[in-house]
Scaffold this motif. Structure first.
Motif, PDB file in Angstrom:
ATOM      1  N   LEU A 317      44.582 -23.786   7.533  1.00 23.68           N
ATOM      2  CA  LEU A 317      44.248 -24.513   6.323  1.00 23.68           C
ATOM      3  C   LEU A 317      44.471 -23.632   5.103  1.00 23.68           C
ATOM      4  O   LEU A 317      44.179 -22.441   5.128  1.00 23.68           O
ATOM      5  CB  LEU A 317      42.778 -24.949   6.351  1.00 23.68           C
ATOM      6  CG  LEU A 317      42.337 -25.818   7.524  1.00 23.68           C
ATOM      7  CD1 LEU A 317      40.854 -26.126   7.397  1.00 23.68           C
ATOM      8  CD2 LEU A 317      43.138 -27.099   7.582  1.00 23.68           C
ATOM      9  N   PRO A 318      44.978 -24.225   4.000  1.00 31.86           N
ATOM     10  CA  PRO A 318      45.073 -23.458   2.752  1.00 31.86           C
ATOM     11  C   PRO A 318      43.679 -23.178   2.222  1.00 31.86           C
ATOM     12  O   PRO A 318      42.717 -23.888   2.529  1.00 31.86           O
ATOM     13  CB  PRO A 318      45.841 -24.399   1.827  1.00 31.86           C
ATOM     14  CG  PRO A 318      45.569 -25.768   2.355  1.00 31.86           C
ATOM     15  CD  PRO A 318      45.439 -25.611   3.850  1.00 31.86           C
ATOM     16  N   ASP A 319      43.548 -22.149   1.429  1.00 27.74           N
ATOM     17  CA  ASP A 319      42.241 -21.772   0.899  1.00 27.74           C
ATOM     18  C   ASP A 319      42.423 -21.201  -0.506  1.00 27.74           C
ATOM     19  O   ASP A 319      42.974 -20.118  -0.676  1.00 27.74           O
ATOM     20  CB  ASP A 319      41.582 -20.736   1.823  1.00 27.74           C
ATOM     21  CG  ASP A 319      40.137 -20.442   1.429  1.00 27.74           C
ATOM     22  OD1 ASP A 319      39.634 -21.086   0.483  1.00 27.74           O
ATOM     23  OD2 ASP A 319      39.511 -19.576   2.068  1.00 27.74           O
ATOM     24  N   TRP A 320      41.988 -21.951  -1.512  1.00 27.47           N
ATOM     25  CA  TRP A 320      42.078 -21.509  -2.894  1.00 27.47           C
ATOM     26  C   TRP A 320      41.275 -20.225  -3.038  1.00 27.47           C
ATOM     27  O   TRP A 320      40.141 -20.129  -2.565  1.00 27.47           O
ATOM     28  CB  TRP A 320      41.543 -22.596  -3.814  1.00 27.47           C
ATOM     29  CG  TRP A 320      41.876 -22.422  -5.258  1.00 27.47           C
ATOM     30  CD1 TRP A 320      41.012 -22.162  -6.272  1.00 27.47           C
ATOM     31  CD2 TRP A 320      43.168 -22.533  -5.864  1.00 27.47           C
ATOM     32  NE1 TRP A 320      41.671 -22.098  -7.478  1.00 27.47           N
ATOM     33  CE2 TRP A 320      43.006 -22.319  -7.246  1.00 27.47           C
ATOM     34  CE3 TRP A 320      44.452 -22.788  -5.357  1.00 27.47           C
ATOM     35  CZ2 TRP A 320      44.071 -22.346  -8.144  1.00 27.47           C
ATOM     36  CZ3 TRP A 320      45.512 -22.820  -6.243  1.00 27.47           C
ATOM     37  CH2 TRP A 320      45.326 -22.596  -7.614  1.00 27.47           C
ATOM     38  N   PRO A 321      41.826 -19.193  -3.670  1.00 24.41           N
ATOM     39  CA  PRO A 321      41.166 -17.887  -3.680  1.00 24.41           C
ATOM     40  C   PRO A 321      39.897 -17.858  -4.524  1.00 24.41           C
ATOM     41  O   PRO A 321      39.765 -18.573  -5.520  1.00 24.41           O
ATOM     42  CB  PRO A 321      42.235 -16.961  -4.262  1.00 24.41           C
ATOM     43  CG  PRO A 321      43.156 -17.853  -5.019  1.00 24.41           C
ATOM     44  CD  PRO A 321      43.160 -19.164  -4.302  1.00 24.41           C
ATOM     45  N   ASN A 322      38.987 -16.996  -4.129  1.00 21.05           N
ATOM     46  CA  ASN A 322      37.714 -16.852  -4.834  1.00 21.05           C
ATOM     47  C   ASN A 322      37.902 -16.552  -6.314  1.00 21.05           C
ATOM     48  O   ASN A 322      37.190 -17.092  -7.165  1.00 21.05           O
ATOM     49  CB  ASN A 322      36.886 -15.719  -4.211  1.00 21.05           C
ATOM     50  CG  ASN A 322      36.437 -16.031  -2.805  1.00 21.05           C
ATOM     51  OD1 ASN A 322      36.299 -17.193  -2.433  1.00 21.05           O
ATOM     52  ND2 ASN A 322      36.200 -14.991  -2.027  1.00 21.05           N
ATOM     53  N   ASP A 323      38.843 -15.663  -6.624  1.00 25.27           N
ATOM     54  CA  ASP A 323      38.963 -15.219  -8.010  1.00 25.27           C
ATOM     55  C   ASP A 323      39.622 -16.249  -8.919  1.00 25.27           C
ATOM     56  O   ASP A 323      39.817 -15.990 -10.107  1.00 25.27           O
ATOM     57  CB  ASP A 323      39.688 -13.874  -8.100  1.00 25.27           C
ATOM     58  CG  ASP A 323      41.097 -13.894  -7.525  1.00 25.27           C
ATOM     59  OD1 ASP A 323      41.583 -14.988  -7.174  1.00 25.27           O
ATOM     60  OD2 ASP A 323      41.709 -12.814  -7.429  1.00 25.27           O
ATOM     61  N   ARG A 324      39.930 -17.435  -8.367  1.00 20.60           N
ATOM     62  CA  ARG A 324      40.430 -18.530  -9.204  1.00 20.60           C
ATOM     63  C   ARG A 324      39.470 -19.730  -9.192  1.00 20.60           C
ATOM     64  O   ARG A 324      39.831 -20.831  -9.612  1.00 20.60           O
ATOM     65  CB  ARG A 324      41.831 -18.956  -8.742  1.00 20.60           C
ATOM     66  CG  ARG A 324      42.866 -17.836  -8.845  1.00 20.60           C
ATOM     67  CD  ARG A 324      44.275 -18.367  -8.700  1.00 20.60           C
ATOM     68  NE  ARG A 324      44.654 -19.186  -9.851  1.00 20.60           N
ATOM     69  CZ  ARG A 324      45.789 -19.891  -9.924  1.00 20.60           C
ATOM     70  NH1 ARG A 324      46.660 -19.864  -8.907  1.00 20.60           N
ATOM     71  NH2 ARG A 324      46.072 -20.618 -10.984  1.00 20.60           N
ATOM     72  N   MET A 325      38.242 -19.501  -8.745  1.00 12.46           N
ATOM     73  CA  MET A 325      37.262 -20.584  -8.654  1.00 12.46           C
ATOM     74  C   MET A 325      36.552 -20.874  -9.969  1.00 12.46           C
ATOM     75  O   MET A 325      36.049 -21.987 -10.184  1.00 12.46           O
ATOM     76  CB  MET A 325      36.206 -20.260  -7.588  1.00 12.46           C
ATOM     77  CG  MET A 325      36.682 -20.415  -6.156  1.00 12.46           C
ATOM     78  SD  MET A 325      37.102 -22.132  -5.742  1.00 12.46           S
ATOM     79  CE  MET A 325      35.535 -22.968  -5.999  1.00 12.46           C
ATOM     80  N   SER A 326      36.474 -19.911 -10.867  1.00 15.03           N
ATOM     81  CA  SER A 326      35.635 -20.078 -12.060  1.00 15.03           C
ATOM     82  C   SER A 326      35.975 -21.320 -12.887  1.00 15.03           C
ATOM     83  O   SER A 326      35.061 -22.037 -13.336  1.00 15.03           O
ATOM     84  CB  SER A 326      35.702 -18.819 -12.934  1.00 15.03           C
ATOM     85  OG  SER A 326      35.085 -17.735 -12.271  1.00 15.03           O
ATOM     86  N   PRO A 327      37.255 -21.643 -13.128  1.00 12.50           N
ATOM     87  CA  PRO A 327      37.528 -22.873 -13.875  1.00 12.50           C
ATOM     88  C   PRO A 327      36.995 -24.130 -13.180  1.00 12.50           C
ATOM     89  O   PRO A 327      36.528 -25.059 -13.855  1.00 12.50           O
ATOM     90  CB  PRO A 327      39.058 -22.884 -13.976  1.00 12.50           C
ATOM     91  CG  PRO A 327      39.446 -21.451 -13.876  1.00 12.50           C
ATOM     92  CD  PRO A 327      38.490 -20.860 -12.898  1.00 12.50           C
ATOM     93  N   LEU A 328      37.050 -24.148 -11.851  1.00 12.75           N
ATOM     94  CA  LEU A 328      36.493 -25.275 -11.116  1.00 12.75           C
ATOM     95  C   LEU A 328      34.980 -25.352 -11.296  1.00 12.75           C
ATOM     96  O   LEU A 328      34.413 -26.446 -11.432  1.00 12.75           O
ATOM     97  CB  LEU A 328      36.841 -25.151  -9.631  1.00 12.75           C
ATOM     98  CG  LEU A 328      38.301 -25.423  -9.262  1.00 12.75           C
ATOM     99  CD1 LEU A 328      38.642 -24.805  -7.919  1.00 12.75           C
ATOM    100  CD2 LEU A 328      38.582 -26.919  -9.231  1.00 12.75           C
ATOM    101  N   PHE A 329      34.333 -24.193 -11.307  1.00 15.19           N
ATOM    102  CA  PHE A 329      32.893 -24.171 -11.529  1.00 15.19           C
ATOM    103  C   PHE A 329      32.544 -24.777 -12.888  1.00 15.19           C
ATOM    104  O   PHE A 329      31.626 -25.588 -13.016  1.00 15.19           O
ATOM    105  CB  PHE A 329      32.365 -22.729 -11.478  1.00 15.19           C
ATOM    106  CG  PHE A 329      32.455 -22.064 -10.141  1.00 15.19           C
ATOM    107  CD1 PHE A 329      32.535 -22.792  -8.969  1.00 15.19           C
ATOM    108  CD2 PHE A 329      32.435 -20.674 -10.053  1.00 15.19           C
ATOM    109  CE1 PHE A 329      32.602 -22.168  -7.726  1.00 15.19           C
ATOM    110  CE2 PHE A 329      32.498 -20.039  -8.826  1.00 15.19           C
ATOM    111  CZ  PHE A 329      32.588 -20.785  -7.658  1.00 15.19           C
TER     112      PHE A 329
END
Length: 383
Positions: A317-329
């Motif tokens: 499965l693909p997994d969006w990286p942790n260090d690109r989560m902030s905009p989603l938050f």
């Protein structure tokens, strides 16, 4: 009469007078929380494939309740499960299916929202609905959330039926989502005014992934209402601990559902769900002892669905990286905040009779004209 109402009685106590203002969405009166753009519908259904169905139960003088169902996609969810995460701020609630969802990090049924005493019937209906579509199923983890609408609804009468839940599931569609005093929000209250169902969405720019994030809330909680930074509750004289005595507008619960098309793991979806609490806090939530504050987040991305190949260990499965989560938050918090505002601003006044005392009860919709005036007073340049 709202769509899905099961008899001819109106949900509210008559049309709002022009002096009080008509139901509006937040953006119609200058409230625009956050920085990201909304989707075309400004709704959870801006996340491609998400469906919402609602049934509103208004019967006689006492029943004011309903069901709201959220389906992550239109296929067989039991066979093509989606990753999911759960966050709990205060656990005074009856969220069926929570522990398995936390353990496995996935949804295998739609999410159904209703009133506290209808959870059991809703679970039975979701199980029936799932078994009818899966001949080999021997275990079904039905996910059913609730808030207590007993201040306006004769909750002991058990007005929600299994047929209502099935109708909401079968009637779920993409497109606009009705808000306010409908579905699971028919009998709810928020901050001392009429609460209800509300929704909103955000779109990330391409440079940040280009994903959609949508939120849907069932608002039934309290505190001191803030709308996009404007202290509306204080200005309109209705807020928790006013004069250190007003205890009436704080306890309750809120259910939040967040959808995204970002390819997130269940771990990062749990982190995303937790950001719903930031959105609720911005509305002035008290997160009181008697409040149940829950958020479920799921991903609709085709690459993270957990079908047969994944369960057999034959697919990664693909997994969006942790260090690109902030905009989603940030987007999730913004969408939740605006969904709450829409749940209240779109609500209409609901009246009923207490079956025990015979007294009339009223959940009065917030005066949108007064809210507009407060907003204009605080932001004269934005009018």
């Amino acid at each position: 009469m709202p769509p899905g109402t099961t008899d001819g009685a109106p949900a509210g106590g008559g049309p709002a007078g022009p002096e009080r203002g008509q139901p509006v969405r937040a953006r119609e009166i200058g409230l625009r929380p956050g920085q990201f753009a909304t989707g075309a519908l400004n709704a959870i259904t801006d996340v491609d494939g998400v469906l919402v169905g609602q049934v509103t139960r208004v019967e006689g003088e006492t029943i004011r309740t309903g069901v709201t169902a959220i389906r992550p996609h239109g296929g067989n969810l039991f066979a093509e499960r989606v990753p999911a995460g759960l966050a709990v701020m205060n656990g005074f609630g009856k969220l069926a299916g929570a522990t398995q969802m936390m353990e496995l990090g996935e949804l295998e049924t739609p999410i159904v929202l209703t009133n506290t005493l209808a959870v059991g019937r809703a679970v039975e209906a979701v199980v029936d609905w799932t078994l009818a579509r899966n001949a080999d199923a021997r275990s079904v983890n039905a996910v059913v959330g609730e808030t207590n609408d007993g201040r306006l609804n004769d909750i002991r009468a058990r007005g929600v039926t299994g047929a209502d839940v099935l109708a909401a599931l079968d009637g779920a569609v993409v497109g606009p989502v009705e808000e306010g005093s409908v579905g699971a929000g028919t009998g709810t209250m928020a901050f001392g005014w009429k609460g209800g169902i509300g929704t909103s969405s955000r779109l990330l720019p391409t440079a940040l992934g280009g994903f959609a994030i949508g939120a849907l809330v069932q608002s039934n909680y309290g505190g001191a209402l803030v709308m996009d930074g404007v202290p509306v509750g204080r200005e309109l004289g209705k807020f928790y601990l006013r004069e250190h005595a007003d205890q009436g507008d704080v306890d309750g619960s809120v259910m939040v559902v967040i959808a995204t098309d970002a390819p997130l793991s269940d771990r990062n979806l749990q982190r995303l769900a937790l950001r719903a609490m930031a959105g609720l806090a911005r509305t002035g939530a008290a997160f009181s002892d008697g409040s149940g504050d829950y958020a479920i987040a799921f991903s609709t991305h085709a690459g993270v669905r957990r079908g047969a190949a994944h369960r057999a260990g034959d697919a990664s499965l693909p997994d969006w990286p942790n260090d690109r989560m902030s905009p989603l938050f940030v987007a999730a918090a913004e969408a939740v905040e605006e969904a709450v505002l829409n749940s209240m601003l779109r609500a209409v006044t609901v009246e009923s009779r207490d079956p025990a005392t015979g007294r009339r009860r009223k959940g009065e919709a917030i005066d949108t004209a007064a809210v507009r005036a407060v907003v204009e007073r605080y932001r004269p340049a934005q009018g």
